[in-house]
Design a protein around this motif. Structure first.
Motif, PDB file in Angstrom:
ATOM      1  N   UNK A  33       0.756  -1.132   0.023  1.00 57.06           N
ATOM      2  CA  UNK A  33       0.089  -0.045   0.076  1.00 57.06           C
ATOM      3  C   UNK A  33       0.689   1.293   0.116  1.00 57.06           C
ATOM      4  N   UNK A  35       0.296   5.432   1.387  1.00 57.85           N
ATOM      5  CA  UNK A  35      -0.497   6.275   2.156  1.00 57.85           C
ATOM      6  C   UNK A  35       0.234   7.392   2.141  1.00 57.85           C
ATOM      7  N   UNK A  37       0.261  11.282   4.525  1.00 60.43           N
ATOM      8  CA  UNK A  37       0.085  11.818   5.722  1.00 60.43           C
ATOM      9  C   UNK A  37       0.092  13.304   5.490  1.00 60.43           C
ATOM     10  N   UNK A  90       3.884   7.132   3.276  1.00 57.66           N
ATOM     11  CA  UNK A  90       4.074   5.787   3.885  1.00 57.66           C
ATOM     12  C   UNK A  90       3.592   4.706   3.088  1.00 57.66           C
ATOM     13  N   UNK A 100      -3.804  -6.903   9.093  1.00 59.95           N
ATOM     14  CA  UNK A 100      -2.766  -5.956   9.574  1.00 59.95           C
ATOM     15  C   UNK A 100      -1.804  -5.571   8.873  1.00 59.95           C
ATOM     16  N   UNK A 101      -1.449  -4.304   8.921  1.00 65.46           N
ATOM     17  CA  UNK A 101      -0.379  -3.679   7.716  1.00 65.46           C
ATOM     18  C   UNK A 101       0.597  -3.385   8.601  1.00 65.46           C
ATOM     19  N   UNK A 102       1.990  -3.635   7.962  1.00 65.48           N
ATOM     20  CA  UNK A 102       3.370  -3.223   8.705  1.00 65.48           C
ATOM     21  C   UNK A 102       3.824  -2.072   7.895  1.00 65.48           C
ATOM     22  N   UNK A 103       4.148  -0.943   8.498  1.00 66.70           N
ATOM     23  CA  UNK A 103       4.534   0.137   7.867  1.00 66.70           C
ATOM     24  C   UNK A 103       5.867   0.537   7.658  1.00 66.70           C
ATOM     25  N   UNK A 104       6.157   1.087   6.456  1.00 70.56           N
ATOM     26  CA  UNK A 104       7.594   1.758   6.498  1.00 70.56           C
ATOM     27  C   UNK A 104       7.892   2.998   7.115  1.00 70.56           C
ATOM     28  N   UNK A 105       9.077   3.300   7.170  1.00 74.74           N
ATOM     29  CA  UNK A 105       9.494   4.794   8.111  1.00 74.74           C
ATOM     30  C   UNK A 105       9.159   5.858   7.555  1.00 74.74           C
TER      31      UNK A 105
END
Lengths: 112, 112
Positions: A33, A35, A37, A90, A100-105
């Motif tokens: 994905x 995103x 922000x 992101x 559930x999703x795991x995000x990058x920095x």
């Protein structure tokens, strides 16, 4: 051994330029994905990819295009950058849709 | 359609005091619920999740949340906060096979 990584971390560029942000996940996930922000910290999904197929494309300008060379990568290309594109972007991944999703920095993009 | 409401945009609390961050949701189908934390200038980290089963969910860093279907709430709690808990906290949901939908975030500031 970062799970979801993004490059670059910071990107400063001028209006009208074309830029790319890279994302890689080493979790073996099927879905990735992007995103955005905004300055008020609001997170909104832009795209998701499942097995190299675009499955959601929210109402983002067509100047933004995701590119997935393989299951582990989902890059974001942005053409003709505008001031309003300034934000933190992101990347995230999940085993499959609905998990559930795991995000990058994150990548902080500043358009001047 | 689904929505996530975090009524408190900012919550100041003294160190070692308890805290509750409120989250209410709306959905016509069953949901999975999540709390993510974003430390300054960092990406999002999953604190805890509710998928099914016990309505009291324990997460990392001493946080817990309780799923209340009748009140459509998923409030986050910690009995004693530390300075290091200062961050932005996001409640999020997945409804059906859709993607993650975020609330607007709550800024927790722990005061020494």
């Amino acid at each position: 051994d970062t799970a979801v990584s993004q490059t670059p971390k910071y990107l400063v560029t001028q209006m009208g330029n074309d830029k790319s942000i890279k994302c890689e996940q080493n979790l073996g996930h099927d879905t990735m994905y992007w995103y955005k922000q905004d300055s008020k910290k609001f997170l909104k999904i832009m795209f998701s990819y499942n097995n190299k197929e675009l499955i959601i494309n929210e109402t983002v300008p067509n100047r933004f295009s995701p590119k997935s060379p393989d299951k582990a990568h989902l890059n974001l290309h942005i053409n003709s950058l505008e001031l309003g594109d300034s934000a933190v972007y992101f990347c995230a991944s999940s085993v499959r849709e609905g998990n559930e999703q795991y995000f990058g920095p994150g990548t902080r993009l500043t358009v001047t | 359609a689904q929505s996530v409401t975090q009524l408190d945009s900012q919550v100041p609390v003294f160190e070692e005091a308890p805290v509750e961050l409120r989250c209410n949701y709306s959905s016509s189908v069953s949901v999975y619920l999540f709390w993510y934390v974003q430390y300054p200038n960092q990406g999002l980290q999953l604190l805890l999740k509710y998928l099914s089963g016990s309505t009291l969910v324990k997460g990392i860093n001493g946080f817990e949340a309780e799923f209340n279907k009748s009140q459509t709430s998923f409030h986050l709690r910690k009995p004693s906060v530390h300075i290091s808990d200062t961050a932005e906290y996001f409640c999020a949901l997945i409804a059906g096979a859709n993607n993650l939908f975020f609330g607007t975030g709550t800024r927790l500031t722990v005061i020494p």
